[in-house]
Design an enzyme around this catalytic site. Structure first.
Site, PDB file in Angstrom:
ATOM      1  N   GLY A 187       5.941   2.066   5.990  1.00 48.84           N
ATOM      2  CA  GLY A 187       4.915   1.592   5.414  1.00 48.84           C
ATOM      3  C   GLY A 187       5.013   0.105   4.475  1.00 48.84           C
ATOM      4  O   GLY A 187       5.592   0.430   3.347  1.00 48.84           O
ATOM      5  N   LEU A 188       4.478  -0.841   4.955  1.00 50.66           N
ATOM      6  CA  LEU A 188       4.795  -2.053   4.414  1.00 50.66           C
ATOM      7  C   LEU A 188       3.680  -2.552   3.430  1.00 50.66           C
ATOM      8  O   LEU A 188       2.542  -2.669   3.966  1.00 50.66           O
ATOM      9  CB  LEU A 188       5.009  -3.246   5.308  1.00 50.66           C
ATOM     10  CG  LEU A 188       6.242  -3.193   6.083  1.00 50.66           C
ATOM     11  CD1 LEU A 188       6.161  -4.425   7.110  1.00 50.66           C
ATOM     12  CD2 LEU A 188       7.421  -3.425   5.247  1.00 50.66           C
TER      13      LEU A 188
ATOM     14  N   GLY B 254       5.070  -5.236  -0.874  1.00 48.07           N
ATOM     15  CA  GLY B 254       5.800  -5.514  -1.874  1.00 48.07           C
ATOM     16  C   GLY B 254       7.183  -5.426  -1.722  1.00 48.07           C
ATOM     17  O   GLY B 254       7.500  -5.218  -0.489  1.00 48.07           O
TER      18      GLY B 254
ATOM     19  N   ASP C  39       9.820  -3.577  -2.491  1.00 46.16           N
ATOM     20  CA  ASP C  39      10.698  -2.291  -2.246  1.00 46.16           C
ATOM     21  C   ASP C  39      10.485  -1.886  -0.744  1.00 46.16           C
ATOM     22  O   ASP C  39      11.434  -1.454  -0.137  1.00 46.16           O
ATOM     23  CB  ASP C  39      10.037  -1.335  -3.330  1.00 46.16           C
ATOM     24  CG  ASP C  39      10.527  -1.580  -4.573  1.00 46.16           C
ATOM     25  OD1 ASP C  39      11.297  -2.243  -4.850  1.00 46.16           O
ATOM     26  OD2 ASP C  39       9.531  -1.172  -5.422  1.00 46.16           O
ATOM     27  N   SER C  40       9.292  -1.795  -0.140  1.00 50.53           N
ATOM     28  CA  SER C  40       9.098  -1.513   1.128  1.00 50.53           C
ATOM     29  C   SER C  40       9.724  -2.664   2.121  1.00 50.53           C
ATOM     30  O   SER C  40      10.101  -2.355   3.062  1.00 50.53           O
ATOM     31  CB  SER C  40       7.656  -1.503   1.560  1.00 50.53           C
ATOM     32  OG  SER C  40       6.814  -2.441   1.348  1.00 50.53           O
TER      33      SER C  40
ATOM     34  N   MET D  59      -1.317  -0.330   5.193  1.00 48.46           N
ATOM     35  CA  MET D  59      -2.306   0.983   5.002  1.00 48.46           C
ATOM     36  C   MET D  59      -3.251   0.179   4.058  1.00 48.46           C
ATOM     37  O   MET D  59      -3.056  -0.169   2.940  1.00 48.46           O
ATOM     38  CB  MET D  59      -1.771   2.169   4.353  1.00 48.46           C
ATOM     39  CG  MET D  59      -0.996   3.084   5.246  1.00 48.46           C
ATOM     40  SD  MET D  59      -0.155   4.291   4.253  1.00 48.46           S
ATOM     41  CE  MET D  59       1.309   3.850   3.993  1.00 48.46           C
TER      42      MET D  59
ATOM     43  N   CYS E  21      -2.726  10.862  -3.494  1.00 49.07           N
ATOM     44  CA  CYS E  21      -2.596   9.724  -2.200  1.00 49.07           C
ATOM     45  C   CYS E  21      -1.420   9.993  -1.627  1.00 49.07           C
ATOM     46  O   CYS E  21      -1.364   9.848  -0.379  1.00 49.07           O
ATOM     47  CB  CYS E  21      -2.406   8.250  -2.920  1.00 49.07           C
ATOM     48  SG  CYS E  21      -2.305   6.886  -1.634  1.00 49.07           S
TER      49      CYS E  21
ATOM     50  N   CYS F 168      -4.317   2.284  -7.275  1.00 50.74           N
ATOM     51  CA  CYS F 168      -4.397   1.414  -6.311  1.00 50.74           C
ATOM     52  C   CYS F 168      -5.867   0.823  -6.150  1.00 50.74           C
ATOM     53  O   CYS F 168      -6.249  -0.342  -5.883  1.00 50.74           O
ATOM     54  CB  CYS F 168      -3.799   1.865  -4.976  1.00 50.74           C
ATOM     55  SG  CYS F 168      -4.362   3.509  -4.780  1.00 50.74           S
TER      56      CYS F 168
END
Length: 380
Positions: free
Chosen positions: A9-10, A13, A15-16, A35, A100, A198
């Site tokens: 899941g990009l 950010g 971290d991903s 997503m 979520c 979000c």
């Protein structure tokens, strides 16, 4: 080491992005998914999902991986946002990030990834997964960077989900993640971390909620029943809230009577939201951070979810009743069905119905539930 087809899941950010890079380095076949979970008012001023997608696509380009844009907005609205509003209407303060993760990132996204032929999914969360060699069960562990650990938000993950999940940055410190991103030339290496919920983004929270919730004004009373002002609607306040109450100090010297520092004392001590009395539409506020009404020794939680698939045995553990909190020593008194009770060694501040109480045994996150009620540390 087994090589997997991993769908990451990009988010746009850092971290991903570094998670995808680390998996590549380990020899896995990596595919990116972005997503989109919200589209009611998708202007870049707030949600910035268009900006995030551009960043995610730029990362995929640097790493040389495919990226797919997937819209989960309908699922998000049904499974997360509707529940979020229901909880606020009921006078509680929910945590949509927990929902979520349970309903979108590790359900809708996981299902989608499996349809793409993935064997594993990965996200940029600061947490770790370990398979216990003795039991064969999967365990959710805290991320090694204590300041960034996100196991609190992941506590509803179950065995089937953890078996398919990788958290590549869970072993790293945040500073190290940024260093790797800069070193390999990722365009978002210095992008600041997203904060808050979000779908609300950077906008004022109350302004956002007012579009969706009824507001019935009513009186603001102190612990002695004195009226200090009017609230705009109980849904718009949370326990422990200090800002945005619109009240000054109490003029009467009686405000200083009894208890001194313990009751917060002093006509100019700050006010905090202590109770929401739904039946009478009254907002109760008290003066001083350590007022007894703000401290709880015990809580009851419901809708429990245990990582192992069954509740832990009663006994001594640690718990968090909000994300940014040190683990607090507690006793799991009992579990019954999807309910449990915790008692704390020292009173906890502003334990809030709707938030999650999450249980730990050392670095292992055992699961948790939604706080239903908390008992004051002292009698009124």
């Amino acid at each position: 080491m087994h090589k997997y087809r991993v769908v990451v899941g990009l988010s746009g950010g850092v971290d991903s992005a570094v998670s995808a890079y680390l998996l590549q380095q380990q020899g896995h076949e990596v595919v990116g998914i972005f997503m989109k979970n919200w589209e009611d008012d998708d202007d870049s001023e707030y949600c910035a999902s268009n900006v995030d997608f551009v960043d995610a696509a730029a990362v995929a380009d640097v790493l040389g991986i495919e990226i797919e844009h997937v819209n989960f907005a309908a699922e998000y609205k049904d499974r997360v946002f509707a529940e979020f509003l229901r909880e606020y209407e009921a006078g509680r303060t929910p945590n949509p990030d927990v929902l979520c993760n349970a309903e979108i990132k590790f359900k809708a996204f996981l299902d989608h990834a499996m349809r793409l032929g993935a064997e594993k999914i990965a996200t940029g969360h600061y947490a770790r997964v370990r398979q216990n060699p003795a039991s064969g069960r999967f365990e959710l562990l805290k991320g090694l960077d204590a300041g960034k650990d996100q196991s609190y938000f992941l506590h509803r993950l179950n065995q089937a989900q953890l078996a398919k999940t990788l958290f590549p940055v869970g072993e790293l410190q945040k500073a190290e993640v940024r260093r790797i991103a800069a070193e390999i030339g990722l365009p978002n290496a210095q992008k600041k971390d997203s904060t808050g919920i979000c779908f609300i983004g950077e906008r004022p929270f109350r302004e956002f909620l007012q579009r969706y919730l009824r507001h019935t004004p009513g009186p603001i009373l102190d612990d002695k029943g004195r009226k200090l002002g009017e609230h705009v609607g109980l849904s718009f306040y949370t326990l422990g809230q200090r800002q945005g109450l619109g009240i000054g100090g109490v003029k009467e010297r009686g405000a200083q009577r009894g208890g001194g520092a313990q009751r917060g004392g002093g006509a100019h001590a700050p006010w905090f939201v202590a109770r929401k009395e739904l039946a009478s539409n009254v907002l109760r506020v008290v003066q001083g951070h350590d007022h007894p009404w703000l401290l709880s020794q015990r809580l009851d939680a419901q809708d429990a979810s245990w990582v192992a698939g069954q509740p832990p045995a009663p006994g001594a553990y640690a718990a968090k009743t909000r994300y940014r909190q040190q683990d607090a020593a507690c006793t799991l008194v009992h579990t019954q069905g999807d309910q449990f009770r915790l008692e704390f060694a020292t009173p906890q501040w502003a334990v809030t119905p709707g938030q999650s109480a999450v249980l730990y045994a050392g670095e292992v996150c055992l699961g948790g539930g939604v706080i239903d009620a908390a008992e004051p540390a002292a009698a009124d």
